[in-house]
Write an enzyme that holds these catalytic residues in place. Structure first.
Site, PDB file in Angstrom:
ATOM      1  CE  LYS A   1     -29.662 -15.257  10.864  1.00 34.83           C
ATOM      2  NZ  LYS A   1     -31.034 -15.738  10.511  1.00 34.83           N
TER       3      LYS A   1
ATOM      4  CB  CYS B   1     -37.679 -15.677  26.367  1.00 37.50           C
ATOM      5  SG  CYS B   1     -37.658 -13.883  26.564  1.00 37.50           S
TER       6      CYS B   1
ATOM      7  CD  GLU C   1     -37.871 -21.427  26.088  1.00 34.36           C
ATOM      8  OE1 GLU C   1     -38.130 -20.218  26.262  1.00 34.36           O
ATOM      9  OE2 GLU C   1     -36.843 -21.823  25.493  1.00 34.36           O
TER      10      GLU C   1
ATOM     11  CD  GLU D   1     -33.761 -12.440  26.271  1.00 37.35           C
ATOM     12  OE1 GLU D   1     -33.915 -13.445  27.019  1.00 37.35           O
ATOM     13  OE2 GLU D   1     -34.612 -12.040  25.487  1.00 37.35           O
TER      14      GLU D   1
END
Length: 487
Positions: free
Chosen positions: A179, A288, A382, A254
């Site tokens: 997906k 990331c 973040e 992750e």
């Protein structure tokens, strides 16, 4: 080989589930970030579509795993050749759908070619051990496929990060239900599906169904899926982990990062500035591993900040498909607005704006903030935007404390001419990836990629970690004669 792979199959308005087909969930429109215009249309999966795909994957998996290893390896090698032949078409899709500059697109393509060769090479590697045993008994531990692996991939490096999980999962003998992120379903799904289909992957082994959160939750919960590989935000990762745990499934998470780049007072300043620029502005900071905090020893901090500001003011911003720019659009206007919120709140708390700090729709100017303290949003959150956040430190111990002052634990970099000193700091950082005399954004298909804490659950993708992630141990004993037990 086909020189126009992207038009080899009629995929508009469809998804791959056994064959290219429409879905019960309707359609999904793909928007080009740089223009806001429609770019493509695909089928959108409903939970019922996901269920049917998982059943189909389960039915196809055993035959795929039973193929001779050489035959499976040929699929990956053929795919690598096809990708070489179709670089230009694939790169254009990556630029237009993700908003990345052309060199970023070429990096993704080169990385996937590497991953395809690594997947082929996995099939000639040992996959078991002969264990100690008594005379007359053979004791063997071997790696066996999970069965069906569900892969949920992100928007930022969709071709690479989809491939990083899907290819080793397939190489280990699993079927995959993928997906991709609904914002990047072509580069995160169609590109790889077409490639593997043209390379001879048997029908039904890979299902590719774009969808929203309901489709993702259906995939995580499906009874035919025995492992989930998720790459994305920490907030969504917590939900994926919760659902997978409830169904007793292996899950590889992750997730995000708030990565520190440590610049010590004996660092080569020019190289540190060069690395810091790459670490925070590559792909608009939507990585990331991006450097979310530049920790600079006080002796160098002002010079470092001014050099960064000069670089920021010189970087062109615009549509990477039509102009030679360094900074493209963020994935959505909502994401750009969130970056602006973080920047403005931090300025209001005392951060000093040296460059940038302005939003124009999906475009955000490369930004430099100095005098950042640990209580500011730009230090804590973040960002996923093109922002350099600079914090001064005095001692090596303070640098370590600042770097570890976060719930995340993905990547770090340390710049110093004194390797011993840099290594001593690196060994104290609570991260999964650390680079001495380099910046935080590093990737290689032969290394175990993953983080700690809010950056992941300790799972890893890549290199020696792939057999660990995408298979499980089975213990087998064989006795020359059945034993006589006392009961």
């Amino acid at each position: 080989m086909n020189s126009n792979l992207l038009t080899a199959t009629e995929w508009t308005g469809k998804a791959l589930s056994g064959h290219w087909t429409s879905l019960a969930g309707g359609t999904l429109e793909v928007i080009e970030p740089a223009t806001g215009e429609p770019l493509a249309q695909l089928a959108k999966a409903s939970p019922a579509d996901i269920r049917a795909a998982c059943q189909g994957a389960r039915q196809s998996q055993k035959a795929w795993a039973a193929l001779p290893y050489g035959e499976r390896a040929k699929v990956f090698r053929r795919a690598a050749g096809l990708l070489e032949d179709n670089r230009a078409a694939y790169a254009e899709w990556i630029v237009r759908e993700t908003g990345g500059i052309p060199p970023k697109a070429m990096f993704e393509i080169d990385s996937v070619i590497h991953l395809l060769h690594e997947a082929a090479a996995m099939l000639t590697q040992p996959r078991g051990l002969v264990l100690p045993s008594v005379d007359g008994v053979s004791s063997i531990a071997r790696r066996v496929p999970h069965g069906v692996v569900g892969v949920i991939s992100p928007f930022n490096f969709p071709f690479l990060l989809t491939s990083r999980a899907t290819l080793p999962a397939l190489a280990c003998g699993n079927a995959v239900v993928l997906k991709p992120d609904p914002r990047t379903p072509v580069t995160g799904g169609v590109l790889l599906a077409l490639l593997l289909q043209a390379a001879g992957l048997p029908a039904g082994v890979l299902h590719m169904l774009p969808g929203e959160a309901d489709a993702g939750e259906a995939l995580v919960s499906d009874p035919d899926v025995t492992m989930i590989s998720f790459t994305g935000s920490t907030a969504v990762g917590r939900r994926v982990g919760e659902l997978a745990g409830r169904h007793l499934k292996k899950v590889a998470l992750e997730l995000g990062g708030k990565n520190a780049l440590l610049i010590l007072d004996d660092a080569d300043l020019e190289l540190a500035v060069c690395g810091g620029s790459w670490a925070s502005w590559l792909h608009q900071g939507q990585i990331c591993m991006s450097a979310g905090r530049h920790l600079v020893q006080r002796k160098l901090v002002e010079t470092y900040a001014q050099r960064m500001a000069e670089k920021a003011r010189a970087l062109p911003v615009g549509n990477p498909h039509t102009s030679p720019v360094a900074i493209g659009p963020l994935i959505t206007e909502k994401q750009a607005a969130n970056v602006h919120r973080i920047v403005q709140q931090s300025i209001a708390m005392g951060a000093r704006l040296l460059a940038g700090g302005s939003q124009d729709g999906r475009f955000y100017q490369p930004t430099v903030l100095a005098d950042v303290t640990p209580d500011m949003p730009v230090f804590r959150e973040e960002i996923f935007g093109p922002v350099v956040s600079i914090t001064a430190f005095d001692s090596d111990a303070e640098a370590v404390a600042l770097a570890n002052d976060t719930e995340y634990g993905l990547a770090a970099g340390v710049h110093s001419r004194d390797i011993g000193r840099a290594m001593a700091l690196a060994e104290q950082l609570n991260v999964g990836l650390v680079h001495v005399n380099d910046q935080t954004v590093n990737d290689d298909g032969t290394m175990p990629m993953g983080g700690r804490g809010a950056s992941g659950n300790g799972s890893r993708h890549g290199g020696p970690a792939n057999w660990d992630e995408f298979t499980q141990w089975q213990w087998t004993t064989v006795r020359n004669t059945a034993p006589a037990y006392p009961l």
